[in-house]
Design a protein around this motif. Structure first.
Motif, short mmCIF file in Angstrom:
data_model
loop_
_atom_site.label_atom_id
_atom_site.label_comp_id
_atom_site.label_asym_id
_atom_site.label_seq_id
_atom_site.Cartn_x
_atom_site.Cartn_y
_atom_site.Cartn_z
N MET A 66 14.86 20.57 65.16
CA MET A 66 15.87 21.39 65.86
C MET A 66 16.99 20.61 66.33
O MET A 66 18.17 20.87 66.04
CB MET A 66 15.07 22.32 66.85
N GLU A 67 16.79 19.84 67.42
CA GLU A 67 17.96 19.01 68.02
C GLU A 67 18.43 18.00 66.81
O GLU A 67 19.69 17.96 66.95
CB GLU A 67 17.19 18.18 69.01
N GLY A 68 17.85 17.45 65.96
CA GLY A 68 18.43 16.75 64.78
C GLY A 68 19.32 17.50 64.11
O GLY A 68 20.39 16.90 63.84
N SER A 168 13.50 11.18 75.26
CA SER A 168 13.05 11.83 76.14
C SER A 168 14.25 13.14 76.36
O SER A 168 13.84 14.44 76.22
CB SER A 168 12.81 11.58 77.75
N GLN A 169 15.27 12.72 76.05
CA GLN A 169 16.43 13.68 76.11
C GLN A 169 16.39 14.32 75.15
O GLN A 169 16.78 15.76 74.90
CB GLN A 169 17.91 12.93 76.38
N ALA A 170 16.27 14.09 73.62
CA ALA A 170 16.33 14.63 72.42
C ALA A 170 15.16 15.62 72.73
O ALA A 170 14.98 16.82 72.32
CB ALA A 170 15.97 13.82 71.39
N LEU A 171 14.08 15.51 73.10
CA LEU A 171 12.76 16.29 73.24
C LEU A 171 13.15 17.47 74.24
O LEU A 171 12.95 18.52 73.84
CB LEU A 171 11.63 15.60 73.79
N TYR A 172 13.90 17.14 75.22
CA TYR A 172 14.23 18.20 76.40
C TYR A 172 15.17 19.01 75.55
O TYR A 172 14.93 20.40 75.75
CB TYR A 172 14.69 17.59 77.50
N GLN A 173 16.16 18.63 74.77
CA GLN A 173 17.06 19.54 74.32
C GLN A 173 16.51 20.34 73.24
O GLN A 173 16.71 21.57 73.00
CB GLN A 173 18.33 18.87 73.78
N GLY A 174 15.57 19.94 72.33
CA GLY A 174 14.86 20.51 71.47
C GLY A 174 14.02 21.67 72.16
O GLY A 174 13.95 22.64 71.61
N MET A 175 13.09 21.28 73.21
CA MET A 175 12.65 22.20 73.74
C MET A 175 13.37 23.49 74.41
O MET A 175 13.24 24.67 74.42
CB MET A 175 11.79 21.74 75.08
N ALA A 215 8.26 25.47 81.25
CA ALA A 215 8.53 24.01 81.72
C ALA A 215 10.23 23.93 81.77
O ALA A 215 10.68 23.06 82.37
CB ALA A 215 8.02 23.24 80.91
N VAL A 216 10.63 24.12 80.47
CA VAL A 216 12.18 24.10 80.23
C VAL A 216 12.87 24.75 81.24
O VAL A 216 14.02 24.16 81.96
CB VAL A 216 12.72 24.52 78.87
N ARG A 217 12.70 25.96 81.84
CA ARG A 217 13.36 26.54 82.83
C ARG A 217 13.17 25.77 84.06
O ARG A 217 14.12 25.95 84.86
CB ARG A 217 12.85 28.21 82.98
N ASN A 218 12.14 25.23 84.36
CA ASN A 218 11.75 24.53 85.76
C ASN A 218 12.76 23.27 85.64
O ASN A 218 13.33 22.93 86.56
CB ASN A 218 10.49 24.04 85.96
N MET A 219 13.00 22.71 84.60
CA MET A 219 13.53 21.44 84.38
C MET A 219 15.15 21.86 84.53
O MET A 219 16.07 20.87 85.17
CB MET A 219 13.54 20.47 83.14
N GLU A 220 15.62 22.79 84.04
CA GLU A 220 16.98 23.18 84.05
C GLU A 220 17.44 23.64 85.43
O GLU A 220 18.35 23.26 85.94
CB GLU A 220 17.25 24.50 83.18
N ASP A 221 16.42 24.39 86.12
CA ASP A 221 16.62 24.60 87.49
C ASP A 221 17.02 23.35 88.41
O ASP A 221 17.63 23.52 89.14
CB ASP A 221 15.74 25.64 88.04
N LEU A 222 16.20 22.55 88.19
CA LEU A 222 16.24 21.18 88.95
C LEU A 222 17.16 20.08 88.54
O LEU A 222 17.90 19.80 89.44
CB LEU A 222 14.84 20.65 88.97
N TYR A 223 17.12 19.59 87.33
CA TYR A 223 17.96 18.41 87.23
C TYR A 223 18.51 18.42 85.65
O TYR A 223 19.09 17.56 85.22
CB TYR A 223 17.12 17.37 87.14
N LYS A 224 18.34 19.59 85.00
CA LYS A 224 18.65 19.38 83.70
C LYS A 224 18.62 18.26 82.58
O LYS A 224 19.51 17.88 81.98
CB LYS A 224 20.37 19.81 83.75
N GLN A 225 17.20 17.82 82.81
CA GLN A 225 17.13 16.69 81.81
C GLN A 225 15.43 16.63 82.08
O GLN A 225 14.82 17.39 82.79
CB GLN A 225 17.81 15.24 82.40
N ALA A 226 15.04 15.58 81.26
CA ALA A 226 13.44 15.53 80.92
C ALA A 226 12.63 15.36 82.34
O ALA A 226 11.60 15.77 82.44
CB ALA A 226 13.04 14.58 79.81
#
Length: 540
Positions: A66-68, A168-175, A215-226
């Motif tokens: 998806m990210e690709g 890790s950033q590509a995985l995060y963006q894909g998630m 998990a994605v919502r938690n990462m976005e709330d905290l630091y917007k990366q993996a």
């Protein structure tokens, strides 16, 4: 008239010092298989439940696709997740050249350095998860006589292009894409993996996807990366920060200023070390960490291998108990691989007359820190290694790696069960590295901040910004092949170089990435002496 001699693999191959043990073909094959493919027990419910390094395979590969597609890395309708992974230095070799012939290396499903295994989740539910292996960092490319990267891999060389930060950033963006379009992603996933059973699809739809969204919502709330720190870039790791995170010693509420980046070393002659990592942070409770060694024994092997087992915590997300429990298996595999390791030969031509003069320059200027070598017509052999700690005052290199090991971190580690395998000893500088396979380990210094050996010898001309990742080998300067872009000031790949992974610009002005230091040994050398020394270093 110069005497140029093209040295063949056969002429230059020589076993590492003290590699006197013999192993059967089966033992070598089993050990190599573990090195290349084993997760050493790290794919389990703990690593999966903690949103750690183990990730459900179908979700991870769908996220990358998806990210690709979004970034245009692959076609709009492509499902080629291996092409996305290749951007970050994961690759599928045609052969692992120093693996035993009897071991079949199958990289059809995943590239080298990744593995998969089913996890029993209870109630008959099984999930296939992926994780990385030793080979993700410690199996590197070979190069041909023109300096072009080949499809051949070599166990024990660093993968100087692996970019865990980009991955890790590509995985995060894909998630993130998955969490915003779960129904569309589910359709893509079932198309990509038609072998999934109805039960598996149901588990992913009702249990796994909602967990991804949370998990994605938690990462976005905290630091917007993996994760709340950077892994650096191609060829770099940030093991101290990763270990702090896995052991609950890192503030997870925001991005942390953790810049203890290190480049990946060759694994040759590792058992001559009395401590591990660039600053010698891991030491054996039973061993003097700063003494010269000219051989190793079973106790030395057990110490190094036990520490390597602990590395599965930050790299693979293994639990503390799991890492300690897997020490015997890691020891069994690495003892064979390390003892069998042979450095690959430099692929270009070598002027033996210059190299001979260079050996004298090395003996007079480098042995005090890097060890004593014997050279009797073939490859120089390391016969004594000082394990010398060079202080920050004397070395002058970027201090953020050794400073990342704080008093609090050392105290907590040494009070934990991990102290059964090793203790942490804070440093004030770095251990001069073993130079086995030196030509294949560019870029140089502990943080990979110097692109070639020539630039090491000419500190005043070290580039401020240069490309790294998927490079060709510069056969003259020995390292990353670069040309200066006069407009941008960035040292880039020549126009005829087709990188096998996505290059990233290394900026030495950033924290943890300084290219300063290690200048004193070269200040008194003439240009001829530097040229001779460079020729000799090709042999190591």
């Amino acid at each position: 008239m110069k005497t140029w001699i093209a040295l063949s693999l056969t002429l230059l191959s020589s076993l590492s010092l003290a590699a006197t043990k013999t192993y059967s073909d089966k033992e070598f094959a089993d050990a190599s298989r573990d090195f290349l493919f084993s997760d050493f027990g790290s794919i389990n419910q703990h690593s999966l439940a903690s949103n750690s390094n183990s990730i459900p395979k179908q979700v991870a590969m769908t996220a990358l696709v998806m990210e690709g597609r979004r970034k245009g890395w692959i076609g709009e309708y492509s499902q080629d997740y291996k092409a996305v992974l290749a951007r970050f230095g994961f690759y599928t070799p045609s052969v692992v050249l120093n693996a035993p012939v009897s071991m079949k290396a199958d990289f059809k499903s995943l590239p080298m350095g990744m593995t998969e295994r089913e996890i029993e989740m209870g109630l008959g539910i099984r999930i296939t998860a992926v994780n990385i292996t030793c080979a993700v960092c410690h199996a590197g490319h070979l190069y041909d006589e023109k300096g072009q990267a080949t499809s051949q891999a070599w166990m024990g060389l660093p993968n100087t292009s692996i970019n865990m930060e980009g991955y890790s950033q590509a995985l995060y963006q894909g998630m993130r894409i998955i969490s915003n379009n779960m129904s569309g992603t589910f359709r893509l996933m079932t198309n990509m993996f038609p072998e999934m059973t109805f039960k598996e699809r149901t588990v992913y739809k009702l249990a796994v996807f909602p967990r991804v969204k949370k998990a994605v919502r938690n990462m976005e709330d905290l630091y917007k990366q993996a994760v709340p720190f950077s892994n650096g870039g191609p060829g770099l790791t940030n093991g101290v920060a990763a270990l702090k995170m896995q052991l609950g010693m890192l503030d997870m509420s925001k991005v942390q200023p953790e810049f203890g980046f290190t480049s990946i070393p060759s694994l040759g002659d590792r058992y001559l070390r009395t401590s591990l990592l660039w600053d010698g942070v891991y030491a054996s409770p039973k061993m003097d960490r700063n003494h010269e060694k000219s051989s190793w024994n079973d106790e030395d092997e057990n110490f190094i291998n036990a520490v390597a087992a602990l590395f599965t915590i930050p790299t693979m997300g293994q639990s503390t108990d799991g890492a300690l429990a897997n020490i015997p298996r890691v020891q069994k595999a690495l003892s064979v691989v390390f003892n069998k390791y042979e450095a690959p030969a430099y692929p270009g031509e070598i002027d033996i007359e210059k190299a001979t003069r260079g050996s004298v320059v090395f003996e007079n200027n480098c042995t005090k820190c890097h060890g004593t070598y014997e050279w009797q017509g073939q490859r120089p052999k390391l016969v004594s290694y000082p394990n010398r700690m060079v202080s920050q005052e004397n070395m002058g290199t970027d201090p953020l790696r050794w400073q990342a090991v704080t008093d609090k971190f050392a105290e907590q580690f040494n009070k934990s069960s991990l102290a059964k395998a090793a203790i942490i000893v804070k440093a004030n500088g770095y251990i001069a590295p073993i130079l086995n396979s030196l030509w294949a380990t560019a870029p140089y210094l502990h943080n990979g901040s110097v692109p070639t050996l020539w630039h090491m010898l000419h500190p005043e001309q070290r580039p401020t910004k240069f490309m790294v990742g998927g490079h060709n080998l510069d056969l003259e300067k020995v390292g990353v092949k670069l040309v200066l872009n006069e407009t941008t000031g960035v040292w880039e790949y020549p126009s005829d170089v087709k990188p096998f992974s996505q290059p990233v610009v290394y900026d030495t002005t950033k924290p943890g990435l300084s290219n300063a230091g290690h200048t004193r040994p070269f200040a008194k050398l003439s240009e001829d002496e530097k040229s001779d020394l460079l020729e000799y270093l090709k042999l190591l």
